[in-house]
Every structure is written in structure tokens, then in C-alpha cells.
Scaffold this motif. Structure first.
Motif, PDB file in Angstrom:
ATOM      1  N   PHE A   1      -7.535 -54.831  85.757  1.00 14.83           N
ATOM      2  CA  PHE A   1      -7.007 -53.759  84.917  1.00 14.83           C
ATOM      3  C   PHE A   1      -7.713 -52.429  85.166  1.00 14.83           C
ATOM      4  CE2 PHE A   1      -7.029 -51.686  80.555  1.00 14.83           C
ATOM      5  CZ  PHE A   1      -5.730 -51.205  80.645  1.00 14.83           C
TER       6      PHE A   1
ATOM      7  N   GLU B   1      -5.209 -49.592  86.530  1.00 17.70           N
ATOM      8  CA  GLU B   1      -4.710 -48.613  85.566  1.00 17.70           C
ATOM      9  C   GLU B   1      -5.766 -47.622  85.057  1.00 17.70           C
ATOM     10  OE1 GLU B   1      -2.027 -49.882  82.536  1.00 17.70           O
ATOM     11  OE2 GLU B   1      -1.510 -51.733  83.600  1.00 17.70           O
TER      12      GLU B   1
ATOM     13  N   GLY C   1      -9.262 -53.567  78.395  1.00 11.22           N
ATOM     14  CA  GLY C   1      -8.221 -54.566  78.198  1.00 11.22           C
ATOM     15  C   GLY C   1      -8.312 -55.244  76.845  1.00 11.22           C
TER      16      GLY C   1
ATOM     17  N   LYS D   1      -2.826 -56.883  78.635  1.00 12.49           N
ATOM     18  CA  LYS D   1      -3.271 -56.179  79.849  1.00 12.49           C
ATOM     19  C   LYS D   1      -4.643 -56.632  80.335  1.00 12.49           C
ATOM     20  CE  LYS D   1      -0.458 -52.112  79.611  1.00 12.49           C
ATOM     21  NZ  LYS D   1      -0.219 -51.098  80.625  1.00 12.49           N
TER      22      LYS D   1
END
Length: 314
Positions: free
Chosen positions: A280, A284, A225, A275
Motif C-alpha cells: 500500500f 498509493e 492501511g 487497503k
């Protein structure tokens, strides 16, 4: 049978579950808060931390290691409150976070004096509470191994040897400080299986990373991130390559997320790193790693098994 200190009591290593190894409930400047407390809103900070932890918990996270120590505004009652309000196992640290110098109080006293304070945090409790630290933390950044930084590292190693709790570092791969940290920690007799060189994922230099791994340490791919030092794609490619080489059992995935942080004006961090969050990796990164060939077993190593091994010294 290994029990570790969480902020709400002892936890057996078999009960750690999905673990985020490096996340902060709050980071703030200790001296600024002490002198200008009107700048801070405790309830707002609690609400943000509870929101982030609950978001991670909903994705399966059971344990969070919070390496907030002296000079980062450690407040053990704050961390305990977040743990209780979210019903999450949070493991706190002891140590000192500095890139350059330590207070005069420590400059005029011995390494063993400092180590004994860390031991007290582990065996008696932090900040005059009965809440005990579960691991040790030290830092070395671009300024390198100053005399004061080395003093902290040696004290951390000595406290580790007395208590058996593991060590986590903040490192700066661009300066090669992870290797310098290992030189000092191993010189003091620390167990390499209980050393985690944090922020190793800030580089995609596989030769450097290999040199860290071959000494037996764990590595933190723990700043997902944050894209200033390394993009998410580069971080993923490094993890994928190291997993192919058989190192999934030495890597941790995490974000080094700070639920609140006073180092920058409000809104700056969100704008630079939109993000960055405590979820995170799970939302993702892990799906992307799987799409690119990282196996379920390798994910199990990085998010479940390695934490147990680090605490147990395996």
C-alpha cells in the motif's frame, strides 16, 4: 563496515536497499496454536506470505524487517522459508510482545536473565537454529508501563548494549507511551540513534511527535492501511509537515501488515481495512506524498537511508 543478521545470513548495511521496516510474515496466538493446531493451515499461510512479499518485491523492496517475537507466534523457520521462496532479505527480531504481563518463568527471574536470552538469539541463534536476530523488540500499549513491561524494556536495552543491534518498539501515542519508553531505554544507556519508536504515526499530535524526535529517536510512520487510530490522509499530512521541518531522516514508512493473523475471525480484518497490504505504501502513499511536495530525496531517506542509519547507530 556494519553487517546485520538476516534470516538467510549476514547482510552489509549498504545492501539493504528499499526497506520496509515493520511487516509481519505471520502473527498468531502461541498458546492457541500449541493446543489447537488443527485450526491452522501452514501451507495456506506460506502462500499468503509469499504472495504479499513478492508483490512488494516487484515494487522494488529488497529488505523487510519482521518484528514478530515471543507472544506473537514467532517461528523462525517459517520466516526463513518465506525469505528463501521469495529471495528477499528478511531481518528477524528478538524480544517479548506484551501489554501487561510476562510468563511466571520470567517474573521469578532477573532482568539480566531475560537479556541474556535475547543476546543468545542475536549471537547464537533463535529456537535452536543458527538463524540470528538482527534487532530487538518491546511493546507498551494503553495499559502503560506495568512492572512486567518495564522488565522487558530494560532487558531489551541491556541486550542492545551488549550486542549493538537496534531497538524497535510498539507504542501507543494516545497514552504517550513512546516518551515513557524513551525514559526507560535511555536510563539503561541505550543509543537514541538506534531506537525506533514504532507506531508514532498513529497520532497527528505534532507536539508529542516533536518531543519524541528531540530525544534523538527514529519514529515509525508504519501503520499505513490501518485507519482506526488515524486516517491515511492524516498520516500523510503528518509526514508532509515533519518532512518540511527537516525530519525525513528520522521517519520510516511501513504498514505493520500481517500476512496472516489469528486475532480476529476470518474476513474481519479485510472488511475493516480493505487497503491494508504490504504494498500500500508504495502503490498509493508514496505517489500521494510526492504529489503534495515530498521530494525524492526525502522519500530516499524514509525508505532507503534511515534503515542503514538505524542499524549503524547514526
Amino acid at each position: 563496515m556494519t553487517f546485520i543478521n538476516s534470516v538467510t545470513g549476514p547482510v552489509h548495511t549498504s545492501e539493504l536497499g528499499l526497506t520496509l521496516i515493520h511487516e509481519h510474515m505471520r502473527v498468531r496466538s502461541e498458546s492457541v496454536h500449541a493446543q489447537f493446531p488443527h485450526l491452522y493451515d501452514e501451507e495456506q499461510e506460506v502462500a499468503k506470505a509469499v504472495e504479499q512479499v513478492n508483490r512488494a518485491k516487484a515494487l522494488g523492496v529488497k529488505t523487510i524487517c519482521d518484528p514478530t517475537v515471543m507472544e506473537q507466534g514467532r517461528d523462525i523457520r517459517f520466516i526463513e522459508r518465506i525469505a528463501r521462496e521469495t529471495d528477499t532479505q528478511i531481518v528477524a527480531a528478538t524480544g517479548i510482545y506484551t501489554y501487561n504481563y510476562i510468563p511466571t518463568h520470567f517474573q521469578t527471574r532477573s532482568i539480566d536473565y531475560m537479556a541474556d536470552l535475547f543476546v543468545r538469539d542475536i549471537e547464537v541463534g533463535i529456537q535452536n537454529t543458527s538463524i540470528k536476530a538482527g534487532f530487538l523488540k518491546c511493546a507498551t500499549d494503553a495499559p502503560g508501563v506495568t512492572a512486567d513491561v518495564e522488565k522487558v524494556m530494560r532487558a531489551v536495552a541491556r541486550a542492545h548494549k551488549k550486542t549493538g543491534v537496534p531497538i524497535m518498539t510498539h507504542s501507543h501515542p494516545a497514552s504517550g507511551t513512546g516518551l515513557k519508553q524513551l525514559d526507560i531505554l535511555l536510563d539503561e544507556g541505550a543509543n537514541p540513534n538506534q531506537i525506533l519508536i514504532g507506531h508514532t504515526g498513529d497520532t497527528d499530535n505534532l507536539e508529542y511527535i516533536s518531543n519524541v524526535l528531540t530525544q534523538g529517536a527514529f519514529i515509525g510512520m508504519d501503520r499505513y492501511g490501518l485507519t482506526r487510530e488515524c486516517s491515511t490522509e492524516n498520516r500523510n499530512n503528518t509526514v508532509i509537515e515533519l518532512a518540511k521541518q527537516g525530519y525525513s531522516n528520522r521517519m520510516f514508512l511501513s504498514q505493520d501488515y500481517c500476512c496472516t493473523m489469528d486475532w480476529f475471525p476470518e474476513g474481519v480484518i479485510e472488511e475493516r481495512f480493505p487497503k491494508w497490504s504490504m504494498s500500500f505504501v508504495l502503490e498509493e502513499v508514496v505517489p500521494e506524498l510526492k504529489r503534495k511536495g515530498v521530494t525524492e530525496q526525502q522519500i530516499q531517506h524514509m525508505l532507503f537511508d534511515n534503515a542503514r542509519c538505524w542499524f549503524e547507530g547514526k
